[in-house]
Design a protein around this motif. Structure first.
Motif, short mmCIF file in Angstrom:
data_model
loop_
_atom_site.label_atom_id
_atom_site.label_comp_id
_atom_site.label_asym_id
_atom_site.label_seq_id
_atom_site.Cartn_x
_atom_site.Cartn_y
_atom_site.Cartn_z
N GLY A 227 0.81 -1.21 0.00
CA GLY A 227 0.00 0.00 0.00
C GLY A 227 0.84 1.25 0.00
N LEU A 228 0.19 2.39 -0.34
CA LEU A 228 0.87 3.69 -0.43
C LEU A 228 1.32 4.19 0.92
N GLY A 229 0.57 3.92 1.95
CA GLY A 229 0.93 4.40 3.28
C GLY A 229 2.29 3.91 3.73
N ALA A 230 2.64 2.69 3.44
CA ALA A 230 3.94 2.16 3.82
C ALA A 230 5.06 2.86 3.07
N LEU A 231 4.84 3.10 1.79
CA LEU A 231 5.87 3.81 1.02
C LEU A 231 6.08 5.22 1.53
N MET A 232 4.99 5.90 1.83
CA MET A 232 5.11 7.27 2.31
C MET A 232 5.79 7.33 3.67
N LYS A 233 5.50 6.33 4.49
CA LYS A 233 6.17 6.28 5.80
C LYS A 233 7.67 6.09 5.63
N LEU A 234 8.06 5.17 4.74
CA LEU A 234 9.48 4.95 4.48
C LEU A 234 10.13 6.19 3.88
N LEU A 235 9.42 6.84 2.97
CA LEU A 235 9.96 8.04 2.34
C LEU A 235 10.16 9.16 3.36
N GLU A 236 9.22 9.31 4.27
CA GLU A 236 9.34 10.37 5.28
C GLU A 236 10.49 10.10 6.24
N GLU A 237 10.66 8.84 6.62
CA GLU A 237 11.79 8.52 7.51
C GLU A 237 13.13 8.78 6.82
N ARG A 238 13.23 8.44 5.53
CA ARG A 238 14.49 8.68 4.79
C ARG A 238 14.73 10.18 4.61
N ARG A 239 13.67 10.92 4.36
CA ARG A 239 13.81 12.37 4.20
C ARG A 239 14.32 13.02 5.49
N LYS A 240 13.77 12.62 6.64
CA LYS A 240 14.22 13.17 7.92
C LYS A 240 15.68 12.81 8.19
N LYS A 241 16.05 11.61 7.86
CA LYS A 241 17.45 11.20 8.08
C LYS A 241 18.42 12.03 7.25
N LEU A 242 18.13 12.20 5.96
CA LEU A 242 19.04 12.96 5.10
C LEU A 242 19.01 14.45 5.43
N ALA A 243 17.84 14.96 5.82
CA ALA A 243 17.76 16.37 6.21
C ALA A 243 18.57 16.64 7.46
N ALA A 244 18.60 15.66 8.39
CA ALA A 244 19.39 15.83 9.61
C ALA A 244 20.88 15.91 9.31
N GLU A 245 21.31 15.31 8.20
CA GLU A 245 22.73 15.40 7.80
C GLU A 245 23.04 16.71 7.08
N GLY A 246 22.04 17.55 6.82
CA GLY A 246 22.28 18.83 6.15
C GLY A 246 22.34 18.75 4.65
N LEU A 247 21.84 17.63 4.05
CA LEU A 247 21.93 17.49 2.61
C LEU A 247 20.90 18.34 1.87
N PHE A 248 19.87 18.81 2.59
CA PHE A 248 18.82 19.60 1.94
C PHE A 248 18.91 21.09 2.28
N ASP A 249 20.02 21.53 2.89
CA ASP A 249 20.14 22.93 3.30
C ASP A 249 20.19 23.84 2.08
N GLU A 250 19.51 24.95 2.16
CA GLU A 250 19.50 25.92 1.07
C GLU A 250 20.85 26.63 0.92
N ALA A 251 21.61 26.72 2.01
CA ALA A 251 22.88 27.47 1.97
C ALA A 251 23.90 26.80 1.05
N ARG A 252 23.80 25.48 0.86
CA ARG A 252 24.80 24.78 0.05
C ARG A 252 24.42 24.74 -1.42
N LYS A 253 23.27 25.23 -1.79
CA LYS A 253 22.85 25.17 -3.18
C LYS A 253 23.45 26.31 -3.99
N ARG A 254 23.80 26.02 -5.24
CA ARG A 254 24.58 26.96 -6.07
C ARG A 254 23.71 27.55 -7.18
N PRO A 255 24.06 28.74 -7.65
CA PRO A 255 23.31 29.34 -8.76
C PRO A 255 23.64 28.65 -10.08
#
Length: 522
Positions: free
Chosen positions: A111-139
């Motif tokens: 089901g979709l709920g399981a995928l979304m749960k896994l996706l949210e957990e992975r997103r939080k993990k990578l965001a905690a490492e600073g991979l989604f910070d706006e400061a590191r993005k380039r023009p």
């Protein structure tokens, strides 16, 4: 009385192996193919043999599961800890442990709920490492020369991107073909992003577009892969994400430097419109020409205004020329004045110099030299006398041999002292002689005889007194003219008559006269 034999049962007897095989056949025949829904638990990655072991559990029970090495590569969904899946396979037993397990051939998301749960957990993990910070993005580059596109080479996405780039601003596009769906899509996209940044043999892109058309969450799941996110973050080239439609979000959209709503939008974001660029350049060139013309006109007006306040050329030179003339007039007078002042100082100094004045330092130096030599002689004699007396007094108390040695040493010391005395006297005499020679040279320089050698004559009376002025000579008075090579006697005539030469005889001047007398010069 013998005991009675126990009654025998009619039930068949089985060995352990026979019973295990019977149970295995019964289970496999009754559950030949099943689909089980549950949560993966106890998964620790693939075993060294290539097989995977884990459990499927729900609220009340759990069952062991295994994925053989040959089946793992064909799985559409790879097993992960905590993932809720539907496992398809066959049920079998494991005789060594008297247990049963599910041999999994296929895994599906439950089901979709399981995928979304896994996706949210992975997103939080990578965001905690600073991979989604706006400061590191380039023009993005303004005008990229090479654009790298990571997508399928046969889909409509690449045609839309190429068509949009050609319409807006034609440039070089390099396509890295990948699968945009399926179990290997994530790994291929990550390898493509890393390959563009490495030495893949082609021109290095200035910007990378990762593009794919729309689809379900399962279809876009490869772009949520952790390897894709880390490859995009580590890329030294700016990355534009254009995955799905505007409402579709994947983890690569958070990690990319820029997100485009569609692949066509990515092409529009990367390259500008060529006609608009030309229009902008033309407008700015026109504005630059107008600004430069305005500046030149303003500077020309300022220059004309300043030129009106300046005097004409000859007027600028009148004042400096007048100052030069005045300075030239003053220079002549100052030169004569300085010459007269120098002559006055010279005559004043010459009048103070005389043979007696020059002889006085020589006399004093000779006296000091004689006095010093006398004192040095007396001191040397006194030392010798004292040493001789000391030697005699000591010799009276010493052994004759020791006395003889001491006398020899005293004689040697006496000879050394005599040599040092003679050297000191010679050095002192040399120094005083040098000073005396200098004084003699000075006396010769100021003596009037040096002037006589240049053609002058000294006028004397018969008593050798010098004549200082013409008014001091009486008519008919006998005079004597002294030249450098002798003297001539003359008689002064009456007024208007030439002097008569009474007698001519060369007279050599004596050394005493040269040293004692300095007459006036005419």
């Amino acid at each position: 009385m013998d005991d009675a034999d126990p009654p025998r049962s009619n039930a068949a007897e089985f060995t352990v192996s026979e019973l295990s095989r019977a149970v295995k056949r019964t289970v496999e025949d009754g559950f030949g193919h099943v689909r089980v829904r549950g949560e993966i638990s106890g998964f620790r990655g693939r075993h060294s043999s290539g097989h995977c072991y884990f459990s499927l559990k729900d609220v009340d029970a759990s069952i062991d599961a295994v994925v053989w090495r040959g089946s793992y590569a064909r799985l559409g969904v790879k097993p992960e800890e905590g993932l809720e899946v539907i496992a398809s396979g066959r049920l079998t037993t494991f005789a060594k442990k008297s247990s049963y397990q599910l041999v999994v051939d296929q895994l599906e998301h439950a089901g979709l709920g399981a995928l979304m749960k896994l996706l949210e957990e992975r997103r939080k993990k990578l965001a905690a490492e600073g991979l989604f910070d706006e400061a590191r993005k380039r023009p993005l580059p303004t005008l990229p020369r090479v654009i790298g596109v990571v997508t399928s080479p046969t889909g409509a996405v690449i045609r839309d991107i190429l068509h949009r780039v050609a319409d807006r601003f034609p440039t070089h596009v390099v396509v890295w073909p990948v699968r945009v769906q399926g179990e290997t899509s994530g790994a291929e996209v990550a390898a493509a992003v890393e390959g563009f940044a490495g030495a893949y043999g082609g021109p290095r892109p200035d910007v990378i577009i990762v593009a794919r058309g729309g689809g379900s969450v399962e279809d876009l799941w490869g772009y949520n892969d952790e390897a894709v996110v880390r490859a995009v973050v580590a890329s030294p080239i700016p990355v534009v994400s254009a995955v799905g439609h505007e409402t579709d979000w994947t983890l690569i959209d958070h990690a990319a430097d820029h997100r485009a709503p569609t692949p066509t939008g990515a092409a529009e974001r990367v390259v500008p419109v060529r006609s608009e660029c030309l229009a902008t350049l033309s407008d700015r060139a026109r504005r630059l020409d107008v600004a430069m013309a305005t500046l030149l006109n303003r500077r020309s007006a300022d220059l004309r205004l300043l030129a009106r306040g300046l005097p004409v050329g000859p007027a600028l030179l009148q004042t400096p020329r007048q100052r030069l003339d005045m300075s030239a007039d003053k220079l002549v007078g100052a030169l004569f004045k300085a010459t007269a002042e120098a002559r006055r100082r010279y005559l004043g100094t010459a009048s103070r110099l005389s043979p007696h004045t020059a002889r006085r330092p020589l006399v004093h130096a000779a006296d000091r030299l004689s006095h010093t030599a006398h004192r040095l002689t007396r001191a040397a004699d006194a030392v010798l006398t004292e040493r001789r007396g000391h030697a005699l007094r000591t010799g009276a108390r010493l052994h004759p041999l020791l006395l003889e040695r001491r006398l020899v040493e005293a004689k040697a010391e006496t000879r050394r002292l005599v040599v040092r005395r003679d050297r000191a006297i010679a050095a002192l005499l040399t120094a005083e002689r040098s000073r005396l020679d200098g004084s003699m040279k000075l006396l010769t320089a100021v003596s009037y005889t040096a002037v006589l050698s240049r053609g002058f004559a000294l006028v004397r009376r018969e008593n050798d007194d010098p004549v200082h002025a013409a008014a001091d000579i009486a008519p008919g008075e006998a005079l004597e003219l002294e030249f450098a090579d002798g003297r001539v006697r003359v008689v002064e005539g009456t007024s208007g008559a030439r002097p008569a030469m009474a007698r001519i005889r060369p007279v050599r001047r004596s050394k005493k006269a040269d040293d004692d007398t300095q007459g006036d010069l005419f």
